[in-house]
Design a protein around this motif. Structure first.
Motif, PDB file in Angstrom:
ATOM      1  N   ASN A 132       0.813  -1.214   0.000  1.00  0.00           N
ATOM      2  CA  ASN A 132       0.000   0.000   0.000  1.00  0.00           C
ATOM      3  C   ASN A 132       0.850   1.270   0.000  1.00  0.00           C
ATOM      4  OD1 ASN A 132      -2.360   1.487  -0.007  1.00  0.00           O
ATOM      5  ND2 ASN A 132      -2.690   1.300   2.182  1.00  0.00           N
ATOM      6  N   ASN A 133       1.964   1.267  -0.691  1.00  0.00           N
ATOM      7  CA  ASN A 133       2.801   2.465  -0.843  1.00  0.00           C
ATOM      8  C   ASN A 133       3.100   3.169   0.476  1.00  0.00           C
ATOM      9  OD1 ASN A 133       2.917   2.147  -3.653  1.00  0.00           O
ATOM     10  ND2 ASN A 133       0.928   3.143  -3.879  1.00  0.00           N
ATOM     11  N   GLY A 134       3.508   2.434   1.480  1.00  0.00           N
ATOM     12  CA  GLY A 134       3.883   3.046   2.750  1.00  0.00           C
ATOM     13  C   GLY A 134       2.832   2.940   3.815  1.00  0.00           C
ATOM     14  N   GLY A 135       1.616   2.605   3.459  1.00  0.00           N
ATOM     15  CA  GLY A 135       0.583   2.331   4.443  1.00  0.00           C
ATOM     16  C   GLY A 135      -0.288   3.506   4.821  1.00  0.00           C
ATOM     17  N   ASP A 136      -1.294   3.190   5.621  1.00  0.00           N
ATOM     18  CA  ASP A 136      -2.245   4.180   6.119  1.00  0.00           C
ATOM     19  C   ASP A 136      -1.994   4.413   7.602  1.00  0.00           C
ATOM     20  OD1 ASP A 136      -3.722   4.354   3.666  1.00  0.00           O
ATOM     21  OD2 ASP A 136      -4.585   2.399   4.139  1.00  0.00           O
ATOM     22  N   LYS A 137      -2.299   5.600   8.071  1.00  0.00           N
ATOM     23  CA  LYS A 137      -2.159   5.897   9.488  1.00  0.00           C
ATOM     24  C   LYS A 137      -3.054   4.962  10.277  1.00  0.00           C
ATOM     25  CE  LYS A 137      -1.041  10.751   8.869  1.00  0.00           C
ATOM     26  NZ  LYS A 137      -1.423  12.138   9.163  1.00  0.00           N
ATOM     27  N   ALA A 138      -2.503   4.429  11.374  1.00  0.00           N
ATOM     28  CA  ALA A 138      -3.265   3.460  12.154  1.00  0.00           C
ATOM     29  C   ALA A 138      -2.872   3.502  13.624  1.00  0.00           C
ATOM     30  CB  ALA A 138      -3.046   2.055  11.609  1.00  0.00           C
ATOM     31  N   LEU A 139      -3.823   3.096  14.452  1.00  0.00           N
ATOM     32  CA  LEU A 139      -3.586   2.862  15.872  1.00  0.00           C
ATOM     33  C   LEU A 139      -3.488   1.356  16.040  1.00  0.00           C
ATOM     34  CD1 LEU A 139      -3.529   4.048  18.822  1.00  0.00           C
ATOM     35  CD2 LEU A 139      -5.973   3.493  18.902  1.00  0.00           C
ATOM     36  N   GLY A 140      -2.463   0.908  16.732  1.00  0.00           N
ATOM     37  CA  GLY A 140      -2.284  -0.518  16.970  1.00  0.00           C
ATOM     38  C   GLY A 140      -2.260  -0.806  18.455  1.00  0.00           C
ATOM     39  N   VAL A 141      -2.568  -2.049  18.799  1.00  0.00           N
ATOM     40  CA  VAL A 141      -2.567  -2.469  20.200  1.00  0.00           C
ATOM     41  C   VAL A 141      -1.890  -3.828  20.318  1.00  0.00           C
ATOM     42  CG1 VAL A 141      -4.857  -3.537  20.038  1.00  0.00           C
ATOM     43  CG2 VAL A 141      -4.006  -2.796  22.265  1.00  0.00           C
ATOM     44  N   HIS A 142      -1.134  -3.981  21.390  1.00  0.00           N
ATOM     45  CA  HIS A 142      -0.571  -5.297  21.722  1.00  0.00           C
ATOM     46  C   HIS A 142      -0.350  -5.347  23.225  1.00  0.00           C
ATOM     47  CE1 HIS A 142       3.675  -3.960  22.247  1.00  0.00           C
ATOM     48  NE2 HIS A 142       3.375  -3.093  21.310  1.00  0.00           N
ATOM     49  N   TRP A 143      -0.090  -6.544  23.709  1.00  0.00           N
ATOM     50  CA  TRP A 143       0.140  -6.759  25.135  1.00  0.00           C
ATOM     51  C   TRP A 143       1.492  -7.401  25.305  1.00  0.00           C
ATOM     52  CZ3 TRP A 143      -4.244  -7.378  22.468  1.00  0.00           C
ATOM     53  CH2 TRP A 143      -5.367  -6.690  22.911  1.00  0.00           C
ATOM     54  N   GLY A 144       2.421  -6.641  25.879  1.00  0.00           N
ATOM     55  CA  GLY A 144       3.756  -7.183  26.126  1.00  0.00           C
ATOM     56  C   GLY A 144       4.364  -7.757  24.865  1.00  0.00           C
ATOM     57  N   ASP A 145       4.520  -9.075  24.848  1.00  0.00           N
ATOM     58  CA  ASP A 145       5.116  -9.706  23.669  1.00  0.00           C
ATOM     59  C   ASP A 145       4.077 -10.483  22.850  1.00  0.00           C
ATOM     60  OD1 ASP A 145       4.642 -11.782  25.367  1.00  0.00           O
ATOM     61  OD2 ASP A 145       6.698 -12.540  25.370  1.00  0.00           O
ATOM     62  N   TYR A 146       2.818 -10.125  22.963  1.00  0.00           N
ATOM     63  CA  TYR A 146       1.756 -10.807  22.223  1.00  0.00           C
ATOM     64  C   TYR A 146       0.924  -9.779  21.480  1.00  0.00           C
ATOM     65  CZ  TYR A 146      -2.481 -13.344  21.168  1.00  0.00           C
ATOM     66  OH  TYR A 146      -3.534 -13.888  20.510  1.00  0.00           O
ATOM     67  N   PRO A 147       0.404  -9.976  20.314  1.00  0.00           N
ATOM     68  CA  PRO A 147       0.601 -11.150  19.459  1.00  0.00           C
ATOM     69  C   PRO A 147       1.890 -11.060  18.659  1.00  0.00           C
ATOM     70  CG  PRO A 147      -0.943  -9.655  18.426  1.00  0.00           C
ATOM     71  CD  PRO A 147      -0.573  -9.051  19.764  1.00  0.00           C
ATOM     72  N   GLN A 148       2.370 -12.198  18.235  1.00  0.00           N
ATOM     73  CA  GLN A 148       3.578 -12.259  17.424  1.00  0.00           C
ATOM     74  C   GLN A 148       3.308 -13.001  16.124  1.00  0.00           C
ATOM     75  OE1 GLN A 148       7.033 -13.766  19.368  1.00  0.00           O
ATOM     76  NE2 GLN A 148       6.956 -12.274  21.013  1.00  0.00           N
ATOM     77  N   SER A 149       4.072 -12.658  15.129  1.00  0.00           N
ATOM     78  CA  SER A 149       4.045 -13.361  13.854  1.00  0.00           C
ATOM     79  C   SER A 149       5.482 -13.757  13.540  1.00  0.00           C
ATOM     80  CB  SER A 149       3.495 -12.452  12.756  1.00  0.00           C
ATOM     81  OG  SER A 149       3.591 -13.089  11.506  1.00  0.00           O
ATOM     82  N   ARG A 150       5.737 -15.049  13.467  1.00  0.00           N
ATOM     83  CA  ARG A 150       7.092 -15.553  13.244  1.00  0.00           C
ATOM     84  C   ARG A 150       8.078 -14.991  14.260  1.00  0.00           C
ATOM     85  NH1 ARG A 150       6.817 -13.082   8.417  1.00  0.00           N
ATOM     86  NH2 ARG A 150       4.685 -13.511   7.857  1.00  0.00           N
ATOM     87  N   GLY A 151       7.630 -14.841  15.520  1.00  0.00           N
ATOM     88  CA  GLY A 151       8.496 -14.354  16.581  1.00  0.00           C
ATOM     89  C   GLY A 151       8.682 -12.852  16.601  1.00  0.00           C
ATOM     90  N   ILE A 152       7.933 -12.132  15.759  1.00  0.00           N
ATOM     91  CA  ILE A 152       8.055 -10.666  15.685  1.00  0.00           C
ATOM     92  C   ILE A 152       6.741 -10.054  16.151  1.00  0.00           C
ATOM     93  CG2 ILE A 152       8.445  -8.680  14.175  1.00  0.00           C
ATOM     94  CD1 ILE A 152       9.983 -10.583  12.306  1.00  0.00           C
TER      95      ILE A 152
END
Length: 93
Positions: free
Chosen positions: A30-50
């Motif tokens: 998406n050519n650099g992406g759209d502005k977004a708010l993200g949420v996570h808890w500590g080290d979760y969720p992960q995708s391939r350890g990231i």
């Protein structure tokens, strides 16, 4: 952060819950992406350890930021006010 998030920045932390702002570019298509708010808890969720924060939809994002700003003002928490205000400005630029 997973590579789909561009220039993520933590704006709020509460007992392991972390809110970030940045540009979310799903599958880097998406050519650099759209502005977004993200949420996570500590080290979760992960995708391939990231770390892979979930994207919050716009209406929910606005409600969360509004509520958190009200709470920060009520508690006179200058650091939270600054972080949340920065996020609100990010979405209105």
């Amino acid at each position: 952060m997973i590579s789909y998030w561009k220039q993520p920045e933590e704006i709020y932390v509460d007992d392991g819950l972390v809110l970030i702002i940045g540009r979310y570019d799903h599958k880097n298509q998406n050519n650099g992406g759209d502005k977004a708010l993200g949420v996570h808890w500590g080290d979760y969720p992960q995708s391939r350890g990231i770390l892979s924060p979930c994207v919050i939809p716009e209406a929910t994002r606005n409600a969360i930021l509004s509520g958190l700003l009200h709470q920060a003002v009520t508690k006179n928490n200058a650091n939270q006010i600054a972080g949340i205000t920065k996020a609100i400005k990010f979405f209105h630029e």
